[in-house]
Design a protein around this motif. Structure first.
Motif, PDB file in Angstrom:
ATOM      1  N   VAL A   1      -3.540   2.012 -11.659  1.00  0.00           N
ATOM      2  CA  VAL A   1      -4.772   2.782 -11.461  1.00  0.00           C
ATOM      3  C   VAL A   1      -5.992   1.876 -11.570  1.00  0.00           C
ATOM      4  CG1 VAL A   1      -3.815   4.995 -12.190  1.00  0.00           C
ATOM      5  CG2 VAL A   1      -4.814   3.451 -13.913  1.00  0.00           C
ATOM      6  N   THR A   2      -5.832   0.594 -11.253  1.00  0.00           N
ATOM      7  CA  THR A   2      -6.942  -0.351 -11.364  1.00  0.00           C
ATOM      8  C   THR A   2      -8.119   0.060 -10.497  1.00  0.00           C
ATOM      9  OG1 THR A   2      -5.349  -2.127 -11.763  1.00  0.00           O
ATOM     10  CG2 THR A   2      -7.591  -2.793 -11.192  1.00  0.00           C
ATOM     11  N   HIS A   3      -7.854   0.497  -9.265  1.00  0.00           N
ATOM     12  CA  HIS A   3      -8.934   0.872  -8.352  1.00  0.00           C
ATOM     13  C   HIS A   3      -9.712   2.075  -8.882  1.00  0.00           C
ATOM     14  CE1 HIS A   3      -7.726  -2.051  -5.453  1.00  0.00           C
ATOM     15  NE2 HIS A   3      -6.530  -1.513  -5.275  1.00  0.00           N
ATOM     16  N   VAL A   4      -8.999   3.013  -9.492  1.00  0.00           N
ATOM     17  CA  VAL A   4      -9.676   4.172 -10.070  1.00  0.00           C
ATOM     18  C   VAL A   4     -10.591   3.728 -11.210  1.00  0.00           C
ATOM     19  CG1 VAL A   4      -9.378   6.358 -11.290  1.00  0.00           C
ATOM     20  CG2 VAL A   4      -7.796   5.740  -9.455  1.00  0.00           C
ATOM     21  N   ALA A   5     -10.077   2.860 -12.069  1.00  0.00           N
ATOM     22  CA  ALA A   5     -10.872   2.397 -13.204  1.00  0.00           C
ATOM     23  C   ALA A   5     -12.100   1.618 -12.746  1.00  0.00           C
ATOM     24  CB  ALA A   5     -10.008   1.537 -14.116  1.00  0.00           C
ATOM     25  N   THR A   6     -11.912   0.758 -11.746  1.00  0.00           N
ATOM     26  CA  THR A   6     -13.036  -0.030 -11.236  1.00  0.00           C
ATOM     27  C   THR A   6     -14.110   0.869 -10.656  1.00  0.00           C
ATOM     28  OG1 THR A   6     -11.564  -1.888 -10.751  1.00  0.00           O
ATOM     29  CG2 THR A   6     -13.685  -1.844  -9.611  1.00  0.00           C
ATOM     30  N   ARG A   7     -13.684   1.847  -9.875  1.00  0.00           N
ATOM     31  CA  ARG A   7     -14.654   2.766  -9.269  1.00  0.00           C
ATOM     32  C   ARG A   7     -15.310   3.645 -10.329  1.00  0.00           C
ATOM     33  NH1 ARG A   7     -18.717   3.332  -6.284  1.00  0.00           N
ATOM     34  NH2 ARG A   7     -18.911   5.326  -5.185  1.00  0.00           N
ATOM     35  N   PHE A   8     -14.556   4.048 -11.340  1.00  0.00           N
ATOM     36  CA  PHE A   8     -15.098   4.871 -12.423  1.00  0.00           C
ATOM     37  C   PHE A   8     -16.200   4.109 -13.163  1.00  0.00           C
ATOM     38  CE2 PHE A   8     -14.486   6.772 -16.821  1.00  0.00           C
ATOM     39  CZ  PHE A   8     -15.115   7.965 -16.510  1.00  0.00           C
ATOM     40  N   GLU A   9     -15.962   2.836 -13.400  1.00  0.00           N
ATOM     41  CA  GLU A   9     -16.973   2.015 -14.079  1.00  0.00           C
ATOM     42  C   GLU A   9     -18.214   1.860 -13.201  1.00  0.00           C
ATOM     43  OE1 GLU A   9     -17.099  -1.990 -16.836  1.00  0.00           O
ATOM     44  OE2 GLU A   9     -15.593  -1.850 -15.248  1.00  0.00           O
ATOM     45  N   GLU A  10     -18.027   1.683 -11.908  1.00  0.00           N
ATOM     46  CA  GLU A  10     -19.177   1.582 -10.993  1.00  0.00           C
ATOM     47  C   GLU A  10     -20.012   2.858 -11.018  1.00  0.00           C
ATOM     48  OE1 GLU A  10     -17.041  -1.371  -7.669  1.00  0.00           O
ATOM     49  OE2 GLU A  10     -17.326   0.770  -7.274  1.00  0.00           O
TER      50      GLU A  10
ATOM     51  N   ASP B   1     -12.467   8.514  -4.400  1.00  0.00           N
ATOM     52  CA  ASP B   1     -12.914   7.283  -3.747  1.00  0.00           C
ATOM     53  C   ASP B   1     -11.796   6.251  -3.678  1.00  0.00           C
ATOM     54  OD1 ASP B   1     -15.364   8.465  -3.508  1.00  0.00           O
ATOM     55  OD2 ASP B   1     -16.373   7.245  -5.027  1.00  0.00           O
ATOM     56  N   ALA B   2     -11.012   6.148  -4.755  1.00  0.00           N
ATOM     57  CA  ALA B   2      -9.902   5.192  -4.770  1.00  0.00           C
ATOM     58  C   ALA B   2      -8.832   5.578  -3.759  1.00  0.00           C
ATOM     59  CB  ALA B   2      -9.311   5.106  -6.176  1.00  0.00           C
ATOM     60  N   LEU B   3      -8.562   6.880  -3.648  1.00  0.00           N
ATOM     61  CA  LEU B   3      -7.583   7.344  -2.662  1.00  0.00           C
ATOM     62  C   LEU B   3      -8.074   7.078  -1.239  1.00  0.00           C
ATOM     63  CD1 LEU B   3      -6.402  10.725  -4.234  1.00  0.00           C
ATOM     64  CD2 LEU B   3      -5.045   8.636  -3.944  1.00  0.00           C
ATOM     65  N   ASP B   4      -9.367   7.295  -0.997  1.00  0.00           N
ATOM     66  CA  ASP B   4      -9.942   7.020   0.323  1.00  0.00           C
ATOM     67  C   ASP B   4      -9.825   5.531   0.663  1.00  0.00           C
ATOM     68  OD1 ASP B   4     -10.594   9.661   0.704  1.00  0.00           O
ATOM     69  OD2 ASP B   4     -12.690   9.434   0.119  1.00  0.00           O
TER      70      ASP B   4
ATOM     71  N   ARG C   1      -7.648   3.413  -0.591  1.00  0.00           N
ATOM     72  CA  ARG C   1      -6.230   3.087  -0.389  1.00  0.00           C
ATOM     73  C   ARG C   1      -5.775   3.505   1.008  1.00  0.00           C
ATOM     74  NH1 ARG C   1      -2.005   5.026  -4.869  1.00  0.00           N
ATOM     75  NH2 ARG C   1      -3.263   3.521  -6.042  1.00  0.00           N
ATOM     76  N   ARG C   2      -6.199   4.693   1.446  1.00  0.00           N
ATOM     77  CA  ARG C   2      -5.825   5.177   2.775  1.00  0.00           C
ATOM     78  C   ARG C   2      -6.423   4.271   3.860  1.00  0.00           C
ATOM     79  NH1 ARG C   2      -7.755   8.534   6.828  1.00  0.00           N
ATOM     80  NH2 ARG C   2      -6.109   9.646   7.961  1.00  0.00           N
ATOM     81  N   ALA C   3      -7.687   3.871   3.693  1.00  0.00           N
ATOM     82  CA  ALA C   3      -8.331   2.996   4.675  1.00  0.00           C
ATOM     83  C   ALA C   3      -7.596   1.659   4.770  1.00  0.00           C
ATOM     84  CB  ALA C   3      -9.796   2.777   4.303  1.00  0.00           C
ATOM     85  N   ASN C   4      -7.167   1.129   3.630  1.00  0.00           N
ATOM     86  CA  ASN C   4      -6.425  -0.134   3.631  1.00  0.00           C
ATOM     87  C   ASN C   4      -5.076   0.023   4.313  1.00  0.00           C
ATOM     88  OD1 ASN C   4      -8.450  -1.494   2.267  1.00  0.00           O
ATOM     89  ND2 ASN C   4      -7.576  -1.090   0.242  1.00  0.00           N
ATOM     90  N   ARG C   5      -4.435   1.163   4.070  1.00  0.00           N
ATOM     91  CA  ARG C   5      -3.132   1.403   4.705  1.00  0.00           C
ATOM     92  C   ARG C   5      -3.288   1.515   6.218  1.00  0.00           C
ATOM     93  NH1 ARG C   5       1.965   2.934   4.890  1.00  0.00           N
ATOM     94  NH2 ARG C   5       2.601   4.743   6.095  1.00  0.00           N
ATOM     95  N   ILE C   6      -4.318   2.209   6.669  1.00  0.00           N
ATOM     96  CA  ILE C   6      -4.548   2.348   8.111  1.00  0.00           C
ATOM     97  C   ILE C   6      -4.840   0.991   8.730  1.00  0.00           C
ATOM     98  CG2 ILE C   6      -6.165   3.263   9.824  1.00  0.00           C
ATOM     99  CD1 ILE C   6      -6.382   5.772   8.018  1.00  0.00           C
ATOM    100  N   GLU C   7      -5.661   0.204   8.072  1.00  0.00           N
ATOM    101  CA  GLU C   7      -5.962  -1.141   8.581  1.00  0.00           C
ATOM    102  C   GLU C   7      -4.693  -1.975   8.701  1.00  0.00           C
ATOM    103  OE1 GLU C   7      -8.592  -5.093   7.280  1.00  0.00           O
ATOM    104  OE2 GLU C   7      -8.826  -3.185   6.201  1.00  0.00           O
TER     105      GLU C   7
END
Length: 255
Positions: A15-24, A46-49, A51-57
Motif C-alpha cells: 500500500v505504498t502508493h496509498v500512503a504516499t498519496r495520503f501524505e501528499e 487516487d492510488a487505484l487510478d 495503478r490502472r493508468a500504469n496498467r493501461i500504459e
C-alpha cells in the motif's frame, strides 16, 4: 510524517502508493476541510487510478502497436470512408472477452486499416484487455523460427491463442509457409468461441481460401474467421495520399 520503517510496513502490505498519496493530501492545505476518513478514501481512489493508468500504459506498450498514439477520437470520418462515429464508439466500449466476435476490416492499400485497428486495439487496452498486434509476415516468420525450439514454439502458440484480442494486420498480403498456415489454424481453432481475432486485409475470405497453401486448412481457417465476425469495408479514399497532400500544405513542409 511517515518514517522509513513505516514505508517498509507499507511495502509489505503493498500500500505504498496509498500512503504516499495520503501524505501528499495531508500536506496540501486545499484538503484541510476533509475529514481523516475522507482523506484516506481519496488517497485510496487516487492510488487505484494511478495503478490502472500504469496498467493501461503497460498493456499498450506490450501490445506492439505500430501507431501507439492512434485514437478513436481522431479517426477521420470523411465521406466515402464507410465508417461512422457511432459504430466506432461501440467498438471503443466493447467487452471483447464477454462477446468474442471477430472483426474483419478490409480496404485497398492506403485505406487507413492500420490506424483503425490500432485505435480499436488501444481502446481495448484502455478497458484493460490484453491485446497483441502482429503483422502477418512478421507472425509467419516468428512461427517458422520458433519451430526450431519446441518449448519456444509452444509458448508462442499459447501467447497468440490466449491474448484477449489478437490483431493480425496485412493478412495474406504475402504468401504463407504451409507450417505457418498449420500453426495459424491451431491458434484460431483454440480461440474459436473463446476469444476474438481482428483481421485487417486488402482482400477478403474468398481470396484467403485460394491463397492459403492447404485447401482443407484454408477452409477451416476462413470458416473460423468469417462465420463469427463483424465486418468493416473501408471505402476507396486513399488516406495515405490524403495525409501526404495535407502535410504538403502545412507551413513547415519542405522538400
Amino acid at each position: 510524517m511517515f518514517t522509513s520503517d513505516d514505508y517498509e510496513k507499507f511495502r509489505a502490505l503493498r500500500v505504498t502508493h496509498v500512503a504516499t498519496r495520503f501524505e501528499e493530501l495531508i500536506n496540501d492545505e486545499s484538503y484541510d476541510q476533509l475529514t481523516p476518513e475522507r482523506l484516506f478514501l481519496t488517497a485510496v481512489d487516487d492510488a487505484l487510478d494511478a495503478r490502472r493508468a500504469n496498467r493501461i500504459e503497460k498493456l499498450i506498450r506490450q501490445a506492439g502497436f505500430p501507431i501507439p498514439t492512434a485514437s478513436i477520437a481522431e479517426i477521420d470520418y470523411r465521406e466515402g470512408r464507410g465508417i461512422n462515429p457511432n459504430r466506432m464508439k461501440r467498438y471503443a466500449s466493447h467487452d471483447w472477452k464477454t462477446e468474442p466476435t471477430n472483426l474483419l476490416i478490409s480496404s485497398p492499400t492506403g485505406g487507413g486499416k492500420t490506424y483503425l485497428i490500432c485505435a480499436i486495439g488501444i481502446a481495448a487496452c484502455e478497458r484493460e484487455h490484453e491485446v497483441l498486434y502482429m503483422r502477418m509476415d512478421d507472425l509467419a516468420r516468428k512461427l517458422v523460427i520458433a519451430r526450431g525450439d519446441g518449448i519456444a514454439h509452444q509458448d508462442l502458440l499459447a501467447k497468440l491463442a490466449n491474448a484477449d484480442l489478437l490483431i493480425i494486420d496485412d493478412f495474406l498480403t504475402v504468401g504463407i509457409d504451409p507450417n505457418a498456415a498449420s500453426d495459424l489454424f491451431a491458434i484460431l481453432a483454440d480461440r474459436e468461441h473463446r476469444l476474438p481475432t481482428m483481421i485487417a486485409s486488402q482482400t477478403g475470405p474468398d481470396y484467403w481460401a485460394q491463397a492459403l497453401p492447404d485447401r482443407v486448412a484454408a477452409d477451416s481457417i476462413v470458416n473460423r474467421l468469417a462465420n463469427n465476425a463483424r465486418t468493416i469495408k473501408l471505402g476507396e479514399v486513399d488516406m495515405r495520399r490524403q495525409r501526404s497532400q495535407e502535410a504538403r500544405q502545412t507551413g513547415g513542409f519542405w522538400e
